[in-house]
Design a protein around this motif. Structure first.
Motif, PDB file in Angstrom:
ATOM      1  N   ALA A   1       5.006  -0.296   5.047  1.00  0.00           N
ATOM      2  CA  ALA A   1       5.641   0.980   4.693  1.00  0.00           C
ATOM      3  C   ALA A   1       5.844   1.055   3.185  1.00  0.00           C
ATOM      4  O   ALA A   1       5.995   0.037   2.508  1.00  0.00           O
ATOM      5  CB  ALA A   1       6.972   1.111   5.425  1.00  0.00           C
ATOM      6  N   GLY A   2       5.857   2.266   2.679  1.00  0.00           N
ATOM      7  CA  GLY A   2       6.013   2.462   1.236  1.00  0.00           C
ATOM      8  C   GLY A   2       4.695   2.439   0.499  1.00  0.00           C
ATOM      9  O   GLY A   2       4.661   2.269  -0.713  1.00  0.00           O
ATOM     10  N   ASP A   3       3.567   2.602   1.230  1.00  0.00           N
ATOM     11  CA  ASP A   3       2.229   2.591   0.621  1.00  0.00           C
ATOM     12  C   ASP A   3       1.972   1.329  -0.188  1.00  0.00           C
ATOM     13  O   ASP A   3       1.489   1.380  -1.328  1.00  0.00           O
ATOM     14  CB  ASP A   3       2.013   3.834  -0.254  1.00  0.00           C
ATOM     15  CG  ASP A   3       1.923   5.100   0.580  1.00  0.00           C
ATOM     16  OD1 ASP A   3       1.442   5.018   1.716  1.00  0.00           O
ATOM     17  OD2 ASP A   3       2.328   6.164   0.082  1.00  0.00           O
ATOM     18  N   ARG A   4       2.276   0.187   0.399  1.00  0.00           N
ATOM     19  CA  ARG A   4       2.077  -1.101  -0.270  1.00  0.00           C
ATOM     20  C   ARG A   4       1.189  -1.990   0.587  1.00  0.00           C
ATOM     21  O   ARG A   4       1.083  -1.818   1.801  1.00  0.00           O
ATOM     22  CB  ARG A   4       3.413  -1.815  -0.507  1.00  0.00           C
ATOM     23  CG  ARG A   4       4.436  -1.029  -1.288  1.00  0.00           C
ATOM     24  CD  ARG A   4       4.038  -0.710  -2.698  1.00  0.00           C
ATOM     25  NE  ARG A   4       4.010  -1.897  -3.521  1.00  0.00           N
ATOM     26  CZ  ARG A   4       3.416  -1.983  -4.692  1.00  0.00           C
ATOM     27  NH1 ARG A   4       2.780  -0.943  -5.197  1.00  0.00           N
ATOM     28  NH2 ARG A   4       3.433  -3.093  -5.391  1.00  0.00           N
ATOM     29  N   LEU A   5       0.539  -2.945  -0.074  1.00  0.00           N
ATOM     30  CA  LEU A   5      -0.221  -3.998   0.594  1.00  0.00           C
ATOM     31  C   LEU A   5       0.415  -5.328   0.240  1.00  0.00           C
ATOM     32  O   LEU A   5       0.777  -5.550  -0.912  1.00  0.00           O
ATOM     33  CB  LEU A   5      -1.673  -4.046   0.099  1.00  0.00           C
ATOM     34  CG  LEU A   5      -2.648  -2.978   0.511  1.00  0.00           C
ATOM     35  CD1 LEU A   5      -4.036  -3.306  -0.036  1.00  0.00           C
ATOM     36  CD2 LEU A   5      -2.710  -2.823   1.998  1.00  0.00           C
ATOM     37  N   LEU A   6       0.532  -6.199   1.228  1.00  0.00           N
ATOM     38  CA  LEU A   6       0.958  -7.574   0.991  1.00  0.00           C
ATOM     39  C   LEU A   6      -0.179  -8.484   1.394  1.00  0.00           C
ATOM     40  O   LEU A   6      -0.860  -8.233   2.381  1.00  0.00           O
ATOM     41  CB  LEU A   6       2.195  -7.927   1.834  1.00  0.00           C
ATOM     42  CG  LEU A   6       3.515  -7.321   1.433  1.00  0.00           C
ATOM     43  CD1 LEU A   6       4.593  -7.725   2.437  1.00  0.00           C
ATOM     44  CD2 LEU A   6       3.907  -7.760   0.041  1.00  0.00           C
ATOM     45  N   ALA A   7      -0.374  -9.561   0.639  1.00  0.00           N
ATOM     46  CA  ALA A   7      -1.408 -10.534   0.975  1.00  0.00           C
ATOM     47  C   ALA A   7      -0.760 -11.892   1.155  1.00  0.00           C
ATOM     48  O   ALA A   7       0.128 -12.280   0.387  1.00  0.00           O
ATOM     49  CB  ALA A   7      -2.470 -10.599  -0.110  1.00  0.00           C
ATOM     50  N   TYR A   8      -1.212 -12.609   2.179  1.00  0.00           N
ATOM     51  CA  TYR A   8      -0.691 -13.930   2.496  1.00  0.00           C
ATOM     52  C   TYR A   8      -1.840 -14.921   2.537  1.00  0.00           C
ATOM     53  O   TYR A   8      -2.978 -14.575   2.876  1.00  0.00           O
ATOM     54  CB  TYR A   8      -0.002 -13.914   3.865  1.00  0.00           C
ATOM     55  CG  TYR A   8       1.202 -13.015   3.911  1.00  0.00           C
ATOM     56  CD1 TYR A   8       2.465 -13.493   3.586  1.00  0.00           C
ATOM     57  CD2 TYR A   8       1.076 -11.681   4.282  1.00  0.00           C
ATOM     58  CE1 TYR A   8       3.569 -12.674   3.620  1.00  0.00           C
ATOM     59  CE2 TYR A   8       2.174 -10.843   4.315  1.00  0.00           C
ATOM     60  CZ  TYR A   8       3.418 -11.346   3.988  1.00  0.00           C
ATOM     61  OH  TYR A   8       4.517 -10.518   4.022  1.00  0.00           O
TER      62      TYR A   8
ATOM     63  N   GLY B   1      -8.124  -9.752   7.847  1.00  0.00           N
ATOM     64  CA  GLY B   1      -8.227 -11.180   7.578  1.00  0.00           C
ATOM     65  C   GLY B   1      -9.506 -11.528   6.850  1.00  0.00           C
ATOM     66  O   GLY B   1     -10.589 -11.081   7.227  1.00  0.00           O
ATOM     67  N   THR B   2      -9.382 -12.299   5.790  1.00  0.00           N
ATOM     68  CA  THR B   2     -10.530 -12.800   5.040  1.00  0.00           C
ATOM     69  C   THR B   2     -10.289 -14.276   4.782  1.00  0.00           C
ATOM     70  O   THR B   2      -9.159 -14.748   4.936  1.00  0.00           O
ATOM     71  CB  THR B   2     -10.696 -12.067   3.687  1.00  0.00           C
ATOM     72  OG1 THR B   2      -9.669 -12.506   2.794  1.00  0.00           O
ATOM     73  CG2 THR B   2     -10.626 -10.554   3.855  1.00  0.00           C
ATOM     74  N   PRO B   3     -11.283 -15.039   4.358  1.00  0.00           N
ATOM     75  CA  PRO B   3     -11.037 -16.442   4.016  1.00  0.00           C
ATOM     76  C   PRO B   3     -10.063 -16.614   2.848  1.00  0.00           C
ATOM     77  O   PRO B   3      -9.357 -17.609   2.765  1.00  0.00           O
ATOM     78  CB  PRO B   3     -12.421 -16.971   3.644  1.00  0.00           C
ATOM     79  CG  PRO B   3     -13.384 -16.057   4.324  1.00  0.00           C
ATOM     80  CD  PRO B   3     -12.712 -14.721   4.346  1.00  0.00           C
ATOM     81  N   GLU B   4     -10.000 -15.612   1.961  1.00  0.00           N
ATOM     82  CA  GLU B   4      -9.140 -15.717   0.784  1.00  0.00           C
ATOM     83  C   GLU B   4      -7.710 -15.272   1.041  1.00  0.00           C
ATOM     84  O   GLU B   4      -6.773 -15.814   0.456  1.00  0.00           O
ATOM     85  CB  GLU B   4      -9.689 -14.868  -0.377  1.00  0.00           C
ATOM     86  CG  GLU B   4     -11.019 -15.318  -0.911  1.00  0.00           C
ATOM     87  CD  GLU B   4     -12.187 -14.616  -0.208  1.00  0.00           C
ATOM     88  OE1 GLU B   4     -11.981 -13.967   0.846  1.00  0.00           O
ATOM     89  OE2 GLU B   4     -13.315 -14.729  -0.711  1.00  0.00           O
ATOM     90  N   ALA B   5      -7.514 -14.258   1.894  1.00  0.00           N
ATOM     91  CA  ALA B   5      -6.178 -13.693   2.085  1.00  0.00           C
ATOM     92  C   ALA B   5      -6.117 -12.906   3.385  1.00  0.00           C
ATOM     93  O   ALA B   5      -7.116 -12.385   3.868  1.00  0.00           O
ATOM     94  CB  ALA B   5      -5.830 -12.769   0.914  1.00  0.00           C
ATOM     95  N   LEU B   6      -4.897 -12.829   3.921  1.00  0.00           N
ATOM     96  CA  LEU B   6      -4.595 -11.953   5.034  1.00  0.00           C
ATOM     97  C   LEU B   6      -3.842 -10.772   4.442  1.00  0.00           C
ATOM     98  O   LEU B   6      -2.758 -10.927   3.890  1.00  0.00           O
ATOM     99  CB  LEU B   6      -3.732 -12.667   6.073  1.00  0.00           C
ATOM    100  CG  LEU B   6      -3.281 -11.824   7.244  1.00  0.00           C
ATOM    101  CD1 LEU B   6      -4.479 -11.366   8.062  1.00  0.00           C
ATOM    102  CD2 LEU B   6      -2.314 -12.597   8.116  1.00  0.00           C
ATOM    103  N   VAL B   7      -4.438  -9.573   4.489  1.00  0.00           N
ATOM    104  CA  VAL B   7      -3.904  -8.390   3.821  1.00  0.00           C
ATOM    105  C   VAL B   7      -3.274  -7.471   4.866  1.00  0.00           C
ATOM    106  O   VAL B   7      -3.910  -7.130   5.863  1.00  0.00           O
ATOM    107  CB  VAL B   7      -5.014  -7.654   3.046  1.00  0.00           C
ATOM    108  CG1 VAL B   7      -4.467  -6.452   2.328  1.00  0.00           C
ATOM    109  CG2 VAL B   7      -5.696  -8.603   2.069  1.00  0.00           C
TER     110      VAL B   7
END
Length: 188
Positions: free
Chosen positions: A46-53, A36-42
């Motif tokens: 699975a599948g060696d991916r990152l999602l940011a919200y 968690g960061t002020p800019e995004a929740l990373v």
């Protein structure tokens, strides 16, 4: 909070009241702890991916390759960058704004080098001290290599004080300390 069911979901909960704030479905099951960061929740998935919200509202911001969060990378947020130091000696900086990789380096031999117990990068005096097979100093903005600390120990613990002294401890109990090079000043 991450859940798994028919389709994995990310839940945001107000810590003081326990009230749910938002819920977002993910593309695949999570593979590690969210950051968690002020800019995004990373979130590594699975599948060696990152999602940011978006921290507020849960809107998906971006998706990119995982630089090592699922593998146990340590992280540090510096000036809008998520710096990850992975166990195989890979260090990378991902822009939190759009998920682009600003820079990436392999600092050691992923097979031959010992992996430090603690991988946390240390930011001090404009330098990013990164433990890997050795101890490397990088510029956070562009990843330029500034120095390598000449240590024969596995940098299991790294500390840098306000004077620039570097302390490296190995799990075996060995300790090394390094002072910065002296500088000359004109005194009038």
């Amino acid at each position: 909070v991450l859940t798994q069911g028919a389709r994995p979901a990310l839940h945001a909960v107000d810590l003081y009241s326990g009230e749910p704030l938002w819920r977002a479905l993910t593309l695949a099951p999570p593979q590690g702890r969210p950051v968690g960061t002020p800019e995004a929740l990373v979130v590594p998935i699975a599948g060696d991916r990152l999602l940011a919200y978006a921290p507020e509202g849960g809107d998906e911001l971006w998706e990119t390759d995982d630089p090592g969060l699922a593998a146990g990378a340590a992280t540090l947020v510096v000036d809008g960058l998520l710096v990850t130091n992975a166990p195989g000696g890979c260090v990378a900086a991902t822009q939190l704004e759009d998920g682009a990789t600003r820079w990436s380096h392999v600092l050691g031999d992923p097979i031959g080098d010992d992996v430090p117990r603690r991988l946390e990068p240390v930011l001090r005096a404009g330098g990013l001290f990164v433990p890997a097979g050795g101890l490397h100093v990088l510029r956070p903005d562009d990843g330029q290599r500034l120095a390598e600390v000449p240590v024969d120990l596995v940098p299991d613990r790294v500390r840098v004080d306000e004077r620039g002294w570097v302390y490296v401890a190995e799990e075996s109990g060995s300790l090394a300390a390094f002072a910065p090079a002296p500088t000359l000043r004109l005194v009038r």
